[in-house]
Design a protein around this motif. Sequence first.
Motif, PDB file in Angstrom:
ATOM      1  N   THR A  35       0.092   2.172  -0.014  1.00 12.56           N
ATOM      2  CA  THR A  35      -0.345   3.458   0.517  1.00 12.56           C
ATOM      3  C   THR A  35      -0.451   3.410   2.042  1.00 12.56           C
ATOM      4  OG1 THR A  35      -2.655   2.898   0.052  1.00 12.56           O
ATOM      5  CG2 THR A  35      -1.519   4.207  -1.586  1.00 12.56           C
ATOM      6  N   LEU A  64       2.996   3.935   3.413  1.00 13.66           N
ATOM      7  CA  LEU A  64       3.359   5.358   3.377  1.00 13.66           C
ATOM      8  C   LEU A  64       2.661   6.120   4.498  1.00 13.66           C
ATOM      9  CD1 LEU A  64       3.353   6.075  -0.469  1.00 13.66           C
ATOM     10  CD2 LEU A  64       5.316   5.651   1.010  1.00 13.66           C
ATOM     11  N   HIS A  65       1.360   5.787   4.683  1.00 14.62           N
ATOM     12  CA  HIS A  65       0.614   6.387   5.792  1.00 14.62           C
ATOM     13  C   HIS A  65       1.310   6.169   7.126  1.00 14.62           C
ATOM     14  CE1 HIS A  65      -3.237   8.094   4.716  1.00 14.62           C
ATOM     15  NE2 HIS A  65      -3.648   7.041   4.087  1.00 14.62           N
ATOM     16  N   ARG A  66       1.854   4.999   7.265  1.00 14.31           N
ATOM     17  CA  ARG A  66       2.386   4.602   8.564  1.00 14.31           C
ATOM     18  C   ARG A  66       3.870   4.884   8.724  1.00 14.31           C
ATOM     19  NH1 ARG A  66      -1.325  -0.250  10.611  1.00 14.31           N
ATOM     20  NH2 ARG A  66      -3.245   0.529   9.685  1.00 14.31           N
ATOM     21  N   VAL A 107      -0.238   2.200  -7.642  1.00 20.85           N
ATOM     22  CA  VAL A 107      -0.835   3.309  -6.889  1.00 20.85           C
ATOM     23  C   VAL A 107      -1.645   4.212  -7.813  1.00 20.85           C
ATOM     24  CG1 VAL A 107      -0.335   5.381  -5.549  1.00 20.85           C
ATOM     25  CG2 VAL A 107       0.875   3.273  -5.053  1.00 20.85           C
TER      26      VAL A 107
END
Lengths: 210, 210
Positions: free
Chosen positions: B91, B94-96, B133
């Motif tokens: 996650t 994905l955030h980055r 996830v």
Amino acid sequence: MITLYIIDDHPLVAGGIYMMLKDVNYIHICGTARNGKEAMEFLETNEPDIILLDISLPDTDGLQLCEQIRQKNKQSKILGLTSANDASIITQMLHRGANGYLLKNMERDELLEAIDRVLNGKIFLSKSANEKVLEQYASVNSALEDKPALTRREKEILDLLNEGLKGPAMAEKLFLSPYTVETHRKNLMQKLNASSTQQLLKTAREKGLL
Amino acid sequence: MITLYIIDDHPLVAGGIYMMLKDVNYIHICGTARNGKEAMEFLETNEPDIILLDISLPDTDGLQLCEQIRQKNKQSKILGLTSANDASIITQMLHRGANGYLLKNMERDELLEAIDRVLNGKIFLSKSANEKVLEQYASVNSALEDKPALTRREKEILDLLNEGLKGPAMAEKLFLSPYTVETHRKNLMQKLNASSTQQLLKTAREKGLL
DNA sequence: TATAAACTACCTGAATTCAGGTAGAGATAA
DNA sequence: TTATCTCTACCTGAATTCAGGTAGTTTATA
């Protein structure tokens, strides 16, 4: 023989699912309910293998009902059913005990796969529901570009704030003066444009800093 | 012609991927790097369609590198590569700015599907990464059983606290006395055994109350 | 009707946070 | 050496939170 119970206020849905499963000889539809009250009464004395739960019922909040069912009934696998597709609802359903989530426009194959996977202890989401959940992470991509630069100390203070420590406790933990901790917290507030610690933490989470 | 760049410190991996793709005539491997420095130098003047990024590099943190690549390079699709499978890392990637995530034990089909999907604007995770996830949501199922019963008003106050509102602002919004808001907050603190608002919110999140 | 839970409101005093500053020391890069 | 950033520490005063209570009113249920 797998038992399946349908909780939905639209007879169309129960009928459609019945049609999908009528020639699946290992699945037996053991009942339907149109509202939460009816459902809870049935589940007082029955424990179906699979529960299909419409999240928009006339008499109760689907999230709450999911939770109530889960608390009373540890074994059944709960599959949420909806027409809409909202990441927040999906994740809340999972939080509250659901094992999966399907859209009402599902195909027969998808329903059968969902049943199979949840009975095997996996979590199943329909493809588009799954995408919605993942997008919620990627949806903060644009926040990356204006992410403020925090110093090492500021990050440290931010983490401790997030743990719930108060100023004096942080000072003691880091061998600093309370005034120093307060100064770092002030600097953080300015950098993230917040006027309370709660706001600061909220913004930091949104920006992926925590 | 799709260009693909591989960032991995193990020649085995680049070699394996090369073998997988050697007879795919619409994909061209335009280069490899063994560390972050080398990668950033290449990406200074090149913008491949796909970047396969090992998250465990010798000279830099994969998460940070992902972020740096994304900030410099808006168009490329970044696929994380790893041997381990950790929801938090996924996650955060994905955030980055990552567009997907693959395990190094992937099959050729999975790699091709990942490339196809990310080039079509979707997020792709390998099956087991996806399960990790989702499990992070379901993993708080056990918290349901000892969840304290909050009143409607208490939930309302909790939500507003979570939004960062201060006592007097909440009172104004709800047409109550500040004393009343404070009393509800106190009741919440007792129910969740917290001694500060930050602790209260943290515990509430952990218990799935927010 | 009686009861219990929820809601509302208040008090005192201490602790902490917030807001606006000040300033010196240490570390790093040019 | 100089300039800049980070870290450390402090001040004042106001606002808010925290902690420990009190008590009346409203609502829902048996």
